[in-house]
Write a protein that holds these residues in place. Structure first.
Motif, PDB file in Angstrom:
ATOM      1  N   MET A   1       0.826  -1.201   0.000  1.00 29.10           N
ATOM      2  CA  MET A   1       0.000   0.000   0.000  1.00 29.10           C
ATOM      3  C   MET A   1       0.866   1.260   0.000  1.00 29.10           C
ATOM      4  N   LEU A   2       1.871   1.281   0.865  1.00 28.99           N
ATOM      5  CA  LEU A   2       2.737   2.447   0.948  1.00 28.99           C
ATOM      6  C   LEU A   2       3.495   2.652  -0.359  1.00 28.99           C
ATOM      7  N   THR A   3       3.943   1.553  -0.951  1.00 33.23           N
ATOM      8  CA  THR A   3       4.669   1.652  -2.211  1.00 33.23           C
ATOM      9  C   THR A   3       3.786   2.229  -3.314  1.00 33.23           C
ATOM     10  N   ALA A   4       2.536   1.799  -3.375  1.00 37.63           N
ATOM     11  CA  ALA A   4       1.613   2.324  -4.386  1.00 37.63           C
ATOM     12  C   ALA A   4       1.366   3.809  -4.165  1.00 37.63           C
ATOM     13  N   THR A   5       1.229   4.217  -2.922  1.00 34.88           N
ATOM     14  CA  THR A   5       1.017   5.630  -2.603  1.00 34.88           C
ATOM     15  C   THR A   5       2.225   6.461  -3.007  1.00 34.88           C
ATOM     16  N   LEU A   6       3.413   5.974  -2.680  1.00 32.18           N
ATOM     17  CA  LEU A   6       4.624   6.709  -3.047  1.00 32.18           C
ATOM     18  C   LEU A   6       4.799   6.791  -4.560  1.00 32.18           C
ATOM     19  N   CYS A   7       4.471   5.720  -5.262  1.00 32.07           N
ATOM     20  CA  CYS A   7       4.539   5.746  -6.732  1.00 32.07           C
ATOM     21  C   CYS A   7       3.550   6.754  -7.306  1.00 32.07           C
ATOM     22  N   ALA A   8       2.348   6.779  -6.749  1.00 32.11           N
ATOM     23  CA  ALA A   8       1.338   7.731  -7.214  1.00 32.11           C
ATOM     24  C   ALA A   8       1.796   9.166  -6.973  1.00 32.11           C
ATOM     25  N   LEU A   9       2.366   9.432  -5.806  1.00 33.60           N
ATOM     26  CA  LEU A   9       2.867  10.773  -5.501  1.00 33.60           C
ATOM     27  C   LEU A   9       4.023  11.150  -6.416  1.00 33.60           C
ATOM     28  N   LEU A  10       4.869  10.203  -6.708  1.00 35.88           N
ATOM     29  CA  LEU A  10       5.982  10.458  -7.618  1.00 35.88           C
ATOM     30  C   LEU A  10       5.465  10.825  -9.006  1.00 35.88           C
ATOM     31  N   LEU A  11       4.481  10.085  -9.476  1.00 32.46           N
ATOM     32  CA  LEU A  11       3.905  10.372 -10.792  1.00 32.46           C
ATOM     33  C   LEU A  11       3.205  11.725 -10.827  1.00 32.46           C
ATOM     34  N   VAL A  12       2.461  12.051  -9.783  1.00 30.55           N
ATOM     35  CA  VAL A  12       1.772  13.342  -9.725  1.00 30.55           C
ATOM     36  C   VAL A  12       2.795  14.481  -9.739  1.00 30.55           C
ATOM     37  N   ASN A  13       3.881  14.325  -8.991  1.00 30.66           N
ATOM     38  CA  ASN A  13       4.893  15.375  -8.948  1.00 30.66           C
ATOM     39  C   ASN A  13       5.631  15.502 -10.268  1.00 30.66           C
ATOM     40  N   LEU A  14       5.914  14.389 -10.909  1.00 28.93           N
ATOM     41  CA  LEU A  14       6.544  14.439 -12.223  1.00 28.93           C
ATOM     42  C   LEU A  14       5.626  15.128 -13.229  1.00 28.93           C
ATOM     43  N   TRP A  15       4.345  14.785 -13.221  1.00 34.09           N
ATOM     44  CA  TRP A  15       3.380  15.415 -14.121  1.00 34.09           C
ATOM     45  C   TRP A  15       3.280  16.917 -13.833  1.00 34.09           C
ATOM     46  N   THR A  16       3.302  17.284 -12.569  1.00 36.36           N
ATOM     47  CA  THR A  16       3.242  18.691 -12.181  1.00 36.36           C
ATOM     48  C   THR A  16       4.435  19.452 -12.745  1.00 36.36           C
ATOM     49  N   ILE A  17       5.616  18.891 -12.608  1.00 36.51           N
ATOM     50  CA  ILE A  17       6.823  19.529 -13.136  1.00 36.51           C
ATOM     51  C   ILE A  17       6.713  19.704 -14.649  1.00 36.51           C
ATOM     52  N   LEU A  18       6.252  18.671 -15.329  1.00 37.66           N
ATOM     53  CA  LEU A  18       6.119  18.751 -16.784  1.00 37.66           C
ATOM     54  C   LEU A  18       5.092  19.799 -17.208  1.00 37.66           C
ATOM     55  N   ARG A  19       4.000  19.924 -16.470  1.00 36.73           N
ATOM     56  CA  ARG A  19       2.975  20.920 -16.811  1.00 36.73           C
ATOM     57  C   ARG A  19       3.494  22.340 -16.567  1.00 36.73           C
ATOM     58  N   PHE A  20       4.234  22.562 -15.488  1.00 37.13           N
ATOM     59  CA  PHE A  20       4.831  23.876 -15.244  1.00 37.13           C
ATOM     60  C   PHE A  20       5.823  24.214 -16.363  1.00 37.13           C
ATOM     61  N   ARG A  21       6.618  23.226 -16.769  1.00 36.16           N
ATOM     62  CA  ARG A  21       7.574  23.458 -17.851  1.00 36.16           C
ATOM     63  C   ARG A  21       6.845  23.816 -19.144  1.00 36.16           C
ATOM     64  N   GLU A  22       5.773  23.092 -19.430  1.00 41.03           N
ATOM     65  CA  GLU A  22       4.997  23.370 -20.639  1.00 41.03           C
ATOM     66  C   GLU A  22       4.375  24.766 -20.576  1.00 41.03           C
ATOM     67  N   ASP A  23       3.866  25.154 -19.414  1.00 39.38           N
ATOM     68  CA  ASP A  23       3.267  26.483 -19.281  1.00 39.38           C
ATOM     69  C   ASP A  23       4.317  27.570 -19.478  1.00 39.38           C
ATOM     70  N   LYS A  24       5.517  27.346 -18.970  1.00 40.16           N
ATOM     71  CA  LYS A  24       6.598  28.312 -19.166  1.00 40.16           C
ATOM     72  C   LYS A  24       6.938  28.434 -20.650  1.00 40.16           C
ATOM     73  N   ARG A  25       7.011  27.304 -21.333  1.00 39.01           N
ATOM     74  CA  ARG A  25       7.297  27.330 -22.775  1.00 39.01           C
ATOM     75  C   ARG A  25       6.211  28.079 -23.535  1.00 39.01           C
ATOM     76  N   ARG A  26       4.965  27.832 -23.161  1.00 41.30           N
ATOM     77  CA  ARG A  26       3.856  28.536 -23.813  1.00 41.30           C
ATOM     78  C   ARG A  26       3.912  30.035 -23.529  1.00 41.30           C
ATOM     79  N   ALA A  27       4.275  30.397 -22.303  1.00 37.16           N
ATOM     80  CA  ALA A  27       4.364  31.813 -21.948  1.00 37.16           C
ATOM     81  C   ALA A  27       5.426  32.516 -22.791  1.00 37.16           C
ATOM     82  N   VAL A  28       6.563  31.889 -22.947  1.00 38.39           N
ATOM     83  CA  VAL A  28       7.651  32.470 -23.740  1.00 38.39           C
ATOM     84  C   VAL A  28       7.246  32.597 -25.200  1.00 38.39           C
ATOM     85  N   ALA A  29       6.518  31.602 -25.698  1.00 35.18           N
ATOM     86  CA  ALA A  29       6.099  31.599 -27.107  1.00 35.18           C
ATOM     87  C   ALA A  29       4.875  32.467 -27.367  1.00 35.18           C
ATOM     88  N   GLY A  30       4.233  32.958 -26.314  1.00 35.17           N
ATOM     89  CA  GLY A  30       3.028  33.752 -26.485  1.00 35.17           C
ATOM     90  C   GLY A  30       1.824  32.912 -26.869  1.00 35.17           C
TER      91      GLY A  30
END
Length: 89
Positions: free
Chosen positions: A1-30
């Protein structure tokens, strides 16, 4: 159970980082941006560490208000919940 929770949190954080990066790229590109509510929702479901990392790494939304206030509020509530549930034990 703990391993599944940690994996889920890892995936959510990775997705969050990727979305922030994408938003920054979009901001620069207008281009069309990712709504702030979507980025905050990712933090709310556990992506707060990823959001803070991405803000620093990509220098994105570091001075934006009220976004910063909402992100810090989410982090404080999550920290309070962790402490309240006695984590870590």
């Amino acid at each position: 159970m703990l391993t599944a929770t940690l994996c889920a949190l890892l995936l959510v954080n990775l997705w969050t980082i990727l979305r922030f990066r994408e938003d920054k790229r979009r901001a620069v590109a207008g281009a069309r941006r990712i709504p702030e509510a979507d980025l905050l929702a990712l933090a709310l479901i556990g992506g707060t560490p990823g959001a803070f990392f991405a803000r620093h790494r990509f220098r994105h939304k570091t001075r934006k208000q009220p976004f910063s206030t909402w992100l810090w509020l989410i982090a404080a509530i999550q920290a309070g919940a962790l402490i309240g549930f006695g984590w870590p034990r």
